[in-house]
Write a protein that holds these residues in place. Structure first.
Motif, mmCIF file in Angstrom:
data_model
loop_
_atom_site.group_PDB
_atom_site.id
_atom_site.type_symbol
_atom_site.label_atom_id
_atom_site.label_comp_id
_atom_site.label_asym_id
_atom_site.label_seq_id
_atom_site.Cartn_x
_atom_site.Cartn_y
_atom_site.Cartn_z
ATOM 1 N N GLU A 244 0.539 -2.029 0.440
ATOM 2 C CA GLU A 244 -0.346 -0.148 0.425
ATOM 3 C C GLU A 244 1.010 0.814 -0.097
ATOM 4 O OE1 GLU A 244 -3.152 0.227 0.198
ATOM 5 O OE2 GLU A 244 -4.163 -1.466 0.404
ATOM 6 N N ALA A 245 1.802 1.554 0.985
ATOM 7 C CA ALA A 245 2.805 2.527 1.047
ATOM 8 C C ALA A 245 3.828 2.372 -0.595
ATOM 9 C CB ALA A 245 4.247 1.994 1.561
ATOM 10 N N ALA A 246 3.631 1.251 -1.131
ATOM 11 C CA ALA A 246 5.114 1.348 -2.769
ATOM 12 C C ALA A 246 3.491 2.596 -3.519
ATOM 13 C CB ALA A 246 5.106 0.480 -2.377
ATOM 14 N N LEU A 247 2.493 1.737 -3.714
ATOM 15 C CA LEU A 247 1.459 2.278 -4.700
ATOM 16 C C LEU A 247 1.577 4.258 -4.386
ATOM 17 C CD1 LEU A 247 -0.618 -0.428 -4.900
ATOM 18 C CD2 LEU A 247 1.251 -0.341 -6.106
ATOM 19 N N ARG A 248 1.275 4.418 -2.981
ATOM 20 C CA ARG A 248 0.455 5.682 -3.385
ATOM 21 C C ARG A 248 2.259 5.914 -3.119
ATOM 22 N NH1 ARG A 248 -2.721 3.133 -1.911
ATOM 23 N NH2 ARG A 248 -3.480 2.988 -4.073
ATOM 24 N N THR A 249 2.923 6.012 -3.193
ATOM 25 C CA THR A 249 4.165 6.618 -3.088
ATOM 26 C C THR A 249 4.100 7.118 -4.684
ATOM 27 O OG1 THR A 249 5.205 5.677 -1.302
ATOM 28 C CG2 THR A 249 7.106 6.838 -3.093
ATOM 29 N N LEU B 36 -0.904 13.244 5.759
ATOM 30 C CA LEU B 36 -0.092 13.962 5.226
ATOM 31 C C LEU B 36 1.263 14.555 4.961
ATOM 32 C CD1 LEU B 36 -3.479 17.388 5.737
ATOM 33 C CD2 LEU B 36 -2.594 15.459 3.967
ATOM 34 N N ILE B 37 1.324 14.502 6.314
ATOM 35 C CA ILE B 37 2.774 14.338 6.712
ATOM 36 C C ILE B 37 3.342 12.989 6.440
ATOM 37 C CG2 ILE B 37 4.770 14.287 8.176
ATOM 38 C CD1 ILE B 37 2.727 16.110 10.207
ATOM 39 N N ALA B 38 2.935 11.761 6.358
ATOM 40 C CA ALA B 38 3.274 11.005 6.004
ATOM 41 C C ALA B 38 3.511 10.484 4.345
ATOM 42 C CB ALA B 38 2.454 9.389 6.305
ATOM 43 N N MET B 39 2.815 11.426 4.611
ATOM 44 C CA MET B 39 2.225 11.203 2.149
ATOM 45 C C MET B 39 3.052 11.834 1.565
ATOM 46 S SD MET B 39 -2.066 11.532 1.300
ATOM 47 C CE MET B 39 -1.685 11.742 -0.449
ATOM 48 N N GLN B 40 3.569 12.795 2.813
ATOM 49 C CA GLN B 40 5.094 13.855 1.688
ATOM 50 C C GLN B 40 6.347 13.387 2.486
ATOM 51 O OE1 GLN B 40 5.125 17.435 4.608
ATOM 52 N NE2 GLN B 40 7.204 17.905 3.872
ATOM 53 N N GLN B 41 6.144 12.491 2.998
ATOM 54 C CA GLN B 41 7.734 11.883 3.356
ATOM 55 C C GLN B 41 7.484 10.299 2.945
ATOM 56 O OE1 GLN B 41 7.993 12.181 7.773
ATOM 57 N NE2 GLN B 41 8.136 14.065 7.806
ATOM 58 N N GLY B 42 6.857 9.639 2.217
ATOM 59 C CA GLY B 42 6.656 8.255 1.575
ATOM 60 C C GLY B 42 6.782 7.648 2.958
ATOM 61 N N ASN B 43 6.484 7.815 4.104
ATOM 62 C CA ASN B 43 6.301 7.350 5.051
ATOM 63 C C ASN B 43 5.959 6.727 6.038
ATOM 64 O OD1 ASN B 43 8.033 5.383 7.782
ATOM 65 N ND2 ASN B 43 8.958 7.118 8.411
#
Length: 240
Positions: free
Chosen positions: A128-133, A185-192
């Motif tokens: 999921e994280a890989a796809l969002r990034t 939003l911060i997680a999306m910005q940092q990819g973490n």
């Protein structure tokens, strides 16, 4: 070895006449290229079985029109198999590329991001994280980048504990009834991403953003993934 080999990946193929294919290839140097692969379905074709998704290709082609002719293809040394549901996630990446990347325009950064995401689909549990990034990087490269750093009304830095409402064209603003946490939003910005809530909220927001730019065009892979997840959920529930 042929000169001017281009690195690329097969995004899509369709039958053409009796023994040929029309293929859509995403290359590092030329972006998306539409090619006629003549005679590749014949049993004696030296290229039989080489044109498969998710494996690195090196190709050459000729022609000046929108539909060029494949003249050579060879494969890199890489396992094309994605585990389980990840195969359909890979097809989702391909659909995004075909919808968003114009034919004939190079996007070398997106090509690199695709390589990274594809490797994560092969080896990582953080799908999921890989796809969002990848989604965020793709939109950024095309000039549709998300504003994830500041509140567009107050111009204050996004705060992890605040609730926000996100406007696709302007960005986020504090709203007590907002449906996305600042930490997301911060997680999306940092990819973490640190928890399932962040992943869930990021997925919902990115779906809205992508749908906005697709202007109603459906993503077949998304529908298929949803059905497969629902099917697996029913199987798991039936055992209790």
């Amino acid at each position: 070895m042929p000169q001017n080999l281009q690195a690329g990946f097969l995004l899509h193929q369709q039958n053409y006449q009796e023994s040929s294919l029309i293929i859509d290839v995403f290359t590092r140097e030329s972006g998306r290229v539409a090619l006629i692969a003549k005679g590749v379905k014949r049993q004696k074709s030296s290229y039989l079985g080489l044109l498969r998704p998710f494996i690195p290709l090196n190709i050459t082609y000729i022609g000046s029109g929108n539909l060029k002719i494949l003249t050579h293809v060879e494969t890199g040394h890489s396992d094309a198999i994605l585990p389980g549901l990840n195969t359909y996630c890979g097809f989702y990446l391909h659909e995004l590329l075909r919808h968003f990347i114009p034919v004939g325009e190079p996007y070398p950064d997106v090509f690199l991001h695709y390589l990274v995401c594809l490797q994560q689909l092969k080896t990582s549990q953080e799908i999921e994280a890989a796809l969002r990034t990848f989604e965020i990087q793709l939109l950024q490269a095309l000039g549709y980048g998300l504003q994830l750093e500041i509140d567009y009304l107050t111009h204050q830095t996004i705060q992890a504990t605040e609730n926000y409402q996100y406007d696709i064209q302007q960005g986020a603003t504090v709203n007590a009834q907002g449906n996305i946490l600042g930490a997301t939003l911060i997680a999306m910005q940092q990819g973490n991403y640190s928890d399932t809530r962040q992943l869930s909220e990021a997925k919902r927001l990115m779906r809205q953003v992508i749908d906005f730019y697709l202007q109603g065009k459906p993503l077949k892979s998304r529908t298929l993934i949803t059905k497969l997840i629902q099917r697996e959920s029913c199987k798991n529930n039936s055992s209790y």
